[in-house]
Structure formats: C-alpha cells, structure tokens
Scaffold this active site. Sequence first.
Site, PDB file in Angstrom:
ATOM      1  N   ASP A 109      -4.790  -2.281  -3.463  1.00 29.83           N
ATOM      2  CA  ASP A 109      -5.757  -1.671  -4.391  1.00 29.83           C
ATOM      3  C   ASP A 109      -6.660  -2.725  -5.032  1.00 29.83           C
ATOM      4  OD1 ASP A 109      -4.027  -2.938  -6.115  1.00 29.83           O
ATOM      5  OD2 ASP A 109      -3.481  -1.144  -7.262  1.00 29.83           O
ATOM      6  N   ARG A 166     -30.617  15.042  12.719  1.00 23.35           N
ATOM      7  CA  ARG A 166     -29.186  15.343  12.826  1.00 23.35           C
ATOM      8  C   ARG A 166     -28.558  14.560  13.983  1.00 23.35           C
ATOM      9  NH1 ARG A 166     -28.901  21.714  12.855  1.00 23.35           N
ATOM     10  NH2 ARG A 166     -26.700  21.230  13.284  1.00 23.35           N
ATOM     11  N   TYR A 193     -29.770  28.994  20.562  1.00 23.30           N
ATOM     12  CA  TYR A 193     -28.424  29.553  20.368  1.00 23.30           C
ATOM     13  C   TYR A 193     -28.488  31.065  20.469  1.00 23.30           C
ATOM     14  CZ  TYR A 193     -23.868  30.244  18.040  1.00 23.30           C
ATOM     15  OH  TYR A 193     -22.584  30.592  17.729  1.00 23.30           O
ATOM     16  N   ALA A 231       0.825  -1.218   0.000  1.00 21.33           N
ATOM     17  CA  ALA A 231       0.000   0.000   0.000  1.00 21.33           C
ATOM     18  C   ALA A 231       0.853   1.260   0.000  1.00 21.33           C
ATOM     19  CB  ALA A 231      -0.913  -0.002   1.220  1.00 21.33           C
ATOM     20  N   GLU A 291       5.144 -11.590 -19.142  1.00 21.27           N
ATOM     21  CA  GLU A 291       4.424 -10.330 -19.311  1.00 21.27           C
ATOM     22  C   GLU A 291       3.940 -10.206 -20.749  1.00 21.27           C
ATOM     23  OE1 GLU A 291       3.560  -8.369 -16.824  1.00 21.27           O
ATOM     24  OE2 GLU A 291       4.584  -9.828 -15.543  1.00 21.27           O
ATOM     25  N   ARG A 305      -2.223   7.746 -11.522  1.00 19.62           N
ATOM     26  CA  ARG A 305      -3.300   7.668 -12.523  1.00 19.62           C
ATOM     27  C   ARG A 305      -4.666   7.995 -11.926  1.00 19.62           C
ATOM     28  NH1 ARG A 305      -2.518   2.013 -15.500  1.00 19.62           N
ATOM     29  NH2 ARG A 305      -1.324   1.489 -13.624  1.00 19.62           N
TER      30      ARG A 305
END
Length: 454
Positions: A103, A333, A387, A10, A155, A16
């Site tokens: 990844d 909330r 408030y 990592a 490869e 990219r």
Amino acid sequence: MTKRFAVILAAGQGTRMKSKLYKVLHPVCGKPMVQHVVDQVSAVSVEKLVTIIGHGAEKVKSQLGNASEYALQEEQLGTAHAVIQAAPILEGEEGVTLVVCGDTPLITTETMEQLLKHHENTSAKATILTARAEDPTGYGRVVRGSEGNVEKIVEHKDANQSERLIQEINTGTYCFDNRFLFDSLKKVSNDNVQGEFYLPDVIEILKNQGEIVTAYQTSNFEETLGVNDRYALSQAEKIMQLRINKKHMLNGVTIVDSNNTYISTDAVIGQDTVVLPGTVITGNTDIAANCQIGPHTEINDCKIGERTIIRQSVAHNSNIGNDVNIGPFAHIRPDSMIHDEVKIGNFVEIKKAVFGHGSKASHLSYIGDAEVGADVNIGCGTITVNYDGKKKYLTKIEDGAFIGCNSNLIAPVTVGKGAYVAAGSTINQDVPGNALSIARARQVNKEDYADKFK
C-alpha cells in the site's frame, strides 16, 4: 554480486478504505497500488519476488500475473507472520531480502536501490528505510546510537518525551540478510495487546544478538506514504499525478495546467505536444510529437500520430494517424483505425471502423462496422445502419465516394469507388462505382393544402 529477493505485503483487507475492493487493488493514476510497488521493485533486479496475499488473493494474483510468486497468509496475524509465509520459497537462500508494503504506491526504484546499496555497503544484517517527518505523531521513532546505527524503534505510544521529539520515523520498508531474517522470524513473539507477530521485533532480536542494524534516510518523505483510507489515497493520487506530469514536461511536453491534467504512468507523449486542461490520458496510450490534446479530452489505450489535434473528445483503444483533426465532441470507440489527414468533426461517432487517408465526416454522423476508403466525404447526418437486432454487418465505402447529407447506408452494403449518394437517401443495395444513387420518396406539393388547417 549479492543475490536480491523481495517480499511484498499485500494480504490485508483494508477496512478503513470502507470498500468492497481490497485495499492494494485501489488504483492510483489508473494502476492498482500493488502493481505500482511490483513494477518498482522488479526494476531493482530481484531474483525472486514473493507477494503475500490473503484477502482478495485470487484478484491480486489475477492483477499481477507472472510478475510475482505468491504465498498465502490465511489469517492476518501481523507483519512478521506475513513475511514468514514466504519461507518455503526464500528460506535458506543467501542474499538480501527487501520487504515492502503493497500500500505504498509512491516508493521508487531509485530509493529502493539506494537502500539496498547502503545495506550492502555497511554489512548490516538489517537496514530500515527512514524519513524525516515534520509531524511524526503516530509514527515509530528510529533511535540511533553514537555511531549512527539503529539502537531501537520506539512506537509513538511507547515513546518518552525526548523520544517523541525525534523526527526520523520508520517507513515500514526494510532490507534484511535473508538467512538472519528467517532465523529471527522464528523467535518473534505475539506477547502483546493485539496478539500479533510484528516485523519490527526482528530489529530488537538482531540487536540483542550483537548484529549491526542501520538506517537509510530518504530525502523524500512523500514516497513513504502508506495508503490506509480514501483521504490518503487522494493524497497519493495527487503526488503521483504531479510526478508523472513533471516527467513529461521535463521531456519536452507542454502541460498547460498540471493540476488539472491526468496522465497514466504508462503513457508515452512526444516532444512539443501540448496537453490542455481537463485532459485524461490513461492506459498504454502513445502520443507522437507536435500534437494538441484537449481541452477536456479523454484518451485511453490509443496510438496517435504526429501533428494530430483532438479537442473535447473521447477516444478508446484505437489507432489514429498523422495530421488528423478530431472534435469537438467526437467519440472514437474501440477498434477504429483512423488514417492520416482525416477530419472527424463535431458529434461524429466512429466504432470499429477503418477511415481512409484524407476522408472526412465533419458533423453529426455515426460510422460503425465500416471500411471507408481514401478521400471520402461523408455528409452531415449519415448513418451506417449496421445492426438488425441480432447481428452486425459491414458497410464499405470505396475511395473518392461522396455520401450526401442525411443518408442511411443499410449494411451489408458497398458504395463503389467515386460514387455519389444523393442527400436523404436510404441505400440498401450496392452502388456501382461512379454511379449516382437516389433512394428517397418523390416530392409532392399540394397547392393551398395548408389553408385547411388555418
């Protein structure tokens, strides 16, 4: 039983991705890619897990915490160079080491367990996780010998015409005999165009020593997807999304439109709950049975009781009880506690408030920093004025109180049990229990006054 270890790669920046956020921290279904990998690897019972960090090292460590040990790759000089950074932690251990890229968020515990078992059963010194690709262009091909063992990895750019017809590809995930891995890493050369040290070269080193190298082919190519750019990230997101939704549907949840429903990996949903299109459920949300969520609803880190309905609304970091009806267009909330059989209607906002059993705020109200008792009725347009520009204050509305429409409750203030507040009142003093409080200007009618403007 053979000891198991794991190394997660990592350290790369991921140029990219074209992002200031380091590649492995990009989220898939709400969780960073590297966290997906760590969670899945941890489930195969490894004794030591080492994450190789480089770019964004501190942020990766902050994300993973104590789930991993760490080794720093200061310069990114290839995958073999990355793995050897774990030598101070793993070298000399007897056992099997799993190497996985950070990844690859779609890889599963089941596939890694099968890979490890195949490796252990064949007494190989290395085992490659492979997959069959319909279009293998760009991938390294796995060339097998007559007995099925691996002869070499070629490869794409180096493959001849017959080798390019091979559809079995190297996924970049490996198992190694730990001692042979670190012995071989010392022999890897960087005599190549990039001047880097490549992990697949270990395979060739082991073959030249006459050691057995095997391959385990997974039947699910999608699991091996490596994310190198935003397009691959979107592919991984889609695959993960459908995988998560399928799991919930097989467990008895109705998801009306799986392509337009987004659920985090850590969410829990009970049987016979219906999730309607456009719904986003994130974090550690826990939804009980027989609920209806959506359409177009956002739930994050909430605990929701049975038979609750939430429509076209947003709820964050709150507890919501049984038989609650929320929405449409309500906002719950953080730090709110909504008890059973509560009604929160359209365009009502609740913030850091306790809402007692059976209470109602049916429309167009703001209830913030408040303790609302049971069986309270809050009329349209009511506001807890919490408030003063510097501090926030608490409003208490006790059991059975009735708050008339368009009332302002200026905190700190208490409305007593069974009290009534007349519509249009601005309350800045406590209201005793069972009292009626009226706090509004006296109406004055001036006859024929409008004629002056005509």
